[in-house]
Write a protein that holds these residues in place. Structure first.
Motif, PDB file in Angstrom:
ATOM      1  N   VAL A  77      -3.000   6.631 154.099  1.00 40.24           N
ATOM      2  CA  VAL A  77      -2.594   5.343 153.659  1.00 40.24           C
ATOM      3  C   VAL A  77      -2.373   5.057 152.215  1.00 40.24           C
ATOM      4  N   ARG A  78      -1.713   3.985 151.850  1.00 41.90           N
ATOM      5  CA  ARG A  78      -1.336   3.731 150.489  1.00 41.90           C
ATOM      6  C   ARG A  78      -1.791   2.306 150.059  1.00 41.90           C
ATOM      7  N   PRO A  79      -1.498   2.091 148.749  1.00 39.63           N
ATOM      8  CA  PRO A  79      -1.753   0.648 148.595  1.00 39.63           C
ATOM      9  C   PRO A  79      -0.786  -0.360 148.911  1.00 39.63           C
ATOM     10  N   GLY A  80      -1.354  -1.540 149.488  1.00 41.64           N
ATOM     11  CA  GLY A  80      -0.344  -2.314 150.296  1.00 41.64           C
ATOM     12  C   GLY A  80      -0.444  -2.196 151.836  1.00 41.64           C
ATOM     13  N   ASP A  81      -0.978  -1.059 152.340  1.00 36.86           N
ATOM     14  CA  ASP A  81      -1.087  -1.093 153.983  1.00 36.86           C
ATOM     15  C   ASP A  81      -2.328  -2.027 154.316  1.00 36.86           C
ATOM     16  N   VAL A  82      -1.893  -2.659 155.634  1.00 37.89           N
ATOM     17  CA  VAL A  82      -3.112  -3.506 155.747  1.00 37.89           C
ATOM     18  C   VAL A  82      -3.731  -2.795 157.039  1.00 37.89           C
ATOM     19  N   LEU A  83      -5.089  -2.893 156.606  1.00 34.66           N
ATOM     20  CA  LEU A  83      -6.146  -2.069 157.687  1.00 34.66           C
ATOM     21  C   LEU A  83      -6.924  -3.039 158.618  1.00 34.66           C
ATOM     22  N   THR A  84      -7.086  -2.467 159.797  1.00 32.48           N
ATOM     23  CA  THR A  84      -7.821  -3.341 160.752  1.00 32.48           C
ATOM     24  C   THR A  84      -8.728  -2.409 161.774  1.00 32.48           C
ATOM     25  N   ASN A  85      -9.884  -2.622 161.971  1.00 30.95           N
ATOM     26  CA  ASN A  85     -10.709  -1.851 162.660  1.00 30.95           C
ATOM     27  C   ASN A  85     -10.437  -2.189 164.229  1.00 30.95           C
ATOM     28  N   ILE A  86     -10.537  -1.319 164.818  1.00 27.59           N
ATOM     29  CA  ILE A  86     -10.343  -1.253 166.248  1.00 27.59           C
ATOM     30  C   ILE A  86     -11.447  -0.743 167.351  1.00 27.59           C
ATOM     31  N   VAL A  87     -12.657  -0.290 166.659  1.00 29.53           N
ATOM     32  CA  VAL A  87     -13.764  -0.126 167.257  1.00 29.53           C
ATOM     33  C   VAL A  87     -14.767  -1.045 166.684  1.00 29.53           C
ATOM     34  N   GLY A  88     -15.667  -1.537 167.549  1.00 23.18           N
ATOM     35  CA  GLY A  88     -16.770  -2.441 167.160  1.00 23.18           C
ATOM     36  C   GLY A  88     -17.852  -2.720 168.086  1.00 23.18           C
ATOM     37  N   PRO A  89     -18.549  -3.555 168.152  1.00 22.51           N
ATOM     38  CA  PRO A  89     -18.410  -4.929 167.415  1.00 22.51           C
ATOM     39  C   PRO A  89     -18.852  -4.653 165.816  1.00 22.51           C
ATOM     40  N   PRO A  90     -18.397  -5.505 165.050  1.00 16.71           N
ATOM     41  CA  PRO A  90     -17.282  -6.518 165.329  1.00 16.71           C
ATOM     42  C   PRO A  90     -15.766  -5.966 165.328  1.00 16.71           C
ATOM     43  N   LEU A  91     -14.886  -6.494 165.791  1.00 15.93           N
ATOM     44  CA  LEU A  91     -13.472  -6.036 165.797  1.00 15.93           C
ATOM     45  C   LEU A  91     -12.711  -6.874 165.123  1.00 15.93           C
ATOM     46  N   GLY A  92     -11.697  -6.463 164.379  1.00 17.41           N
ATOM     47  CA  GLY A  92     -10.811  -7.086 163.583  1.00 17.41           C
ATOM     48  C   GLY A  92     -10.958  -7.255 162.261  1.00 17.41           C
ATOM     49  N   LYS A  93     -11.760  -6.614 161.527  1.00 16.16           N
ATOM     50  CA  LYS A  93     -12.012  -6.968 159.988  1.00 16.16           C
ATOM     51  C   LYS A  93     -10.709  -6.318 159.524  1.00 16.16           C
ATOM     52  N   THR A  94     -10.296  -7.075 158.436  1.00 17.50           N
ATOM     53  CA  THR A  94      -9.030  -6.890 158.111  1.00 17.50           C
ATOM     54  C   THR A  94      -8.874  -6.974 156.562  1.00 17.50           C
ATOM     55  N   ALA A  95      -8.311  -5.900 155.935  1.00 14.35           N
ATOM     56  CA  ALA A  95      -7.924  -5.885 154.435  1.00 14.35           C
ATOM     57  C   ALA A  95      -6.718  -5.112 154.027  1.00 14.35           C
TER      58      ALA A  95
END
Length: 508
Positions: free
Chosen positions: A309-327
């Motif tokens: 990945v590179r700067p500007g890509d948007v990350l979301t976790n798909i294994v949790g809990p919790p799900l859907g942390k985004t940055a």
């Protein structure tokens, strides 16, 4: 640790009125005898209403009943910080027993005030001893009776204990009021953030113009698109000029990460930063200061080529809990890599990275994604293909920029409030521990020379106990063995033994 004159160092076993008792393991039965849940142990005391039905009779539960003044401890927990935590039974309006996840403590009121024990148990003085002694088995930290009995306590004279408790309760009650205000602010921040994100992502926060109305035409880009996971027809209307689009249509790529073998990952330093779920914060940032891990450039370009990945890509976790942390991936490095629990969305020409991140944090869109999660052994997983079918609200690029700027101010204010609340909470906890520390080294209240020294009281009561004999530890009755149909040793005679007869003993 030095203590004032008149104080003594004791172990917990020295101030008990009864031996420590582990609770009993019991199956759940809806209409059974009440047994406490572990969640009943709360800072304000044991919540007797927090119980379930146990498959035991009143007679079986009798040795494990709680009464006012009992101190119940958590016997085991997945967190070292929580094992050994205690709570006082302040009243006993109902008959309820405690389970095998708890240990009951009953103290001698002639030696120690139960409220004094309750307060010192939450101090660093005791917590440090417990956390150091806790042992882990299969991920569960446990504490046993022998360790608890050996916990060292500073013991003031009984009257001084009561004075300490009175002053402590005054200080801590005012501190708790302040902390409650902080918690209230934190609770209000979460719905505020959710509202800002949803209103922005769905267009209800945009400046209203004469032609600014929602329209069902916003779903026309999905007319010829099928999805097994989402019902596109049920999506809400968006403002005119906005369209629902499958994420795969507006993203240049959507890929999940991968995890190499352990020897290829390097903690602390290395060439390519390797992101894990704990590096994505709840407030939408990448925090690589948390357990930083790196991989070599050769691994990054070969085995992990698809998860770069590179700067500007948007990350979301798909294994949790919790799900859907985004940055959004920051600019600290030219390239990064991600593990298999994270999906990277790379924005295409029709969507800005900041808009993509904002939309993925929206409770509405995040709820769509989470509704597809499958649970396996307590873990929730979202498929990569689901991420590619996820519908996203996409306004014109000019509106995306305006809405991002408007939302940024509100989000920054809400996050600043949340951050300040967290810092205030940390300060409050440090202050609480400082007050407790002063209390238990004799610096909170003055000593009274007229108080009976704790050492003399211990000696006096110790002599009384010696005269009465050592109390026997309660023994758990073994379950009765089932009758066997196979041949075995002859049954014991039912004829009673003579009064003075001696029964012969055999080796097992």
């Amino acid at each position: 640790m030095e203590v004032p004159n008149g104080w003594a160092h004791v172990q917990l076993k020295d101030v008990l009125s009864d031996p420590l008792i582990n609770g009993r393991s019991v199956r759940t039965r809806e209409d059974g005898f009440p047994v406490l849940r572990l969640t009943a142990l709360r800072p304000e005391g044991v919540d007797l209403a927090e119980h379930k039905g146990g498959a035991w009779t009143a007679a079986e539960a009798a040795p494990f009943l709680v009464t006012a003044g009992d101190f119940l401890l958590c016997r085991g927990n997945g967190s070292r910080r929580l094992v050994g935590r205690g709570a006082m039974v302040r009243s006993n309006p109902i008959s309820v027993a405690f389970p095998d996840t708890m240990i009951r403590v009953r103290v001698d009121a002639r030696l120690i005030d139960s409220r004094y024990l309750e307060n010192i148990w939450e101090s660093a003085l005791v917590r440090t001893q417990i956390e150091k002694a806790a042992r882990t088995t299969a991920g569960i930290y446990k504490i046993n009776q022998a360790v608890l009995e050996g916990i060292t306590l500073p013991l003031p004279p009984l009257d001084e204990q009561r004075r300490i408790v009175e002053v402590l309760e005054d200080h801590l009650s005012r501190l708790d009021v302040a902390r409650q205000s902080v918690w209230t602010a934190q609770r209000r921040t979460k719905p505020l953030l959710a509202s800002v994100l949803d209103r922005t992502a769905l267009g209800s926060a945009r400046k209203c113009a004469a032609t600014s109305t929602t329209t069902s035409d916003s779903r026309r880009m999905l007319t010829d698109v099928s999805s097994k996971r989402f019902d596109y027809e049920q999506l809400p209307d968006l403002p005119a000029g906005w369209y629902w689009r499958p994420s795969a249509d507006v993203c240049a790529s959507i890929n999940s990460g991968s995890t190499p073998k352990a020897h290829l990952m390097h903690p602390g330093s290395g060439e390519i930063p390797f992101l894990k779920v704990y590096n994505i914060t709840q407030d939408g940032r990448v925090d690589f200061a948390i357990k930083p891990t790196y991989v070599g450039r050769d691994t990054h370009q070969s085995q992990l080529k698809r998860s770069r990945v590179r700067p500007g890509d948007v990350l979301t976790n798909i294994v949790g809990p919790p799900l859907g942390k985004t940055a959004i991936v920051p600019d600290g490095h030219d390239e990064w890599n991600i593990n298999q629990a994270i999906v990277a969305f790379r924005a295409g020409d029709e969507i800005l990275p900041d808009w993509l991140a904002l939309v993925l944090r929206s409770p509405f869109v995040l709820g769509l994604l989470q509704s597809t999660a499958k649970a396996t052994a307590g873990q929730f997983n979202i498929a990569l293909s689901t991420c590619r079918e996820l519908p996203l609200p996409v306004p014109p690029l000019g509106e995306q920029k305006e809405l991002i700027a408007g939302a940024a101010q509100l989000l920054e204010g809400a996050e600043r409030l949340s951050s300040q609340a967290a810092r205030t909470e940390a300060r409050a906890e440090h202050l609480r521990q400082a007050i407790l520390q002063n209390a238990f080294i004799g610096q909170l209240v003055p000593q009274d020379p007229a108080d009976e020294p704790a050492s003399e009281l211990l000696a006096h009561i110790g002599a009384e106990r010696a005269a009465q004999g050592k109390p026997k530890r309660a023994r758990r009755t073994a379950p009765r063995a089932k009758a066997s149909t196979s041949a075995g040793p002859p049954a014991a005679s039912s004829t009673p033994l003579p009064q003075n007869a001696v029964q012969q003993e055999f080796e097992l």
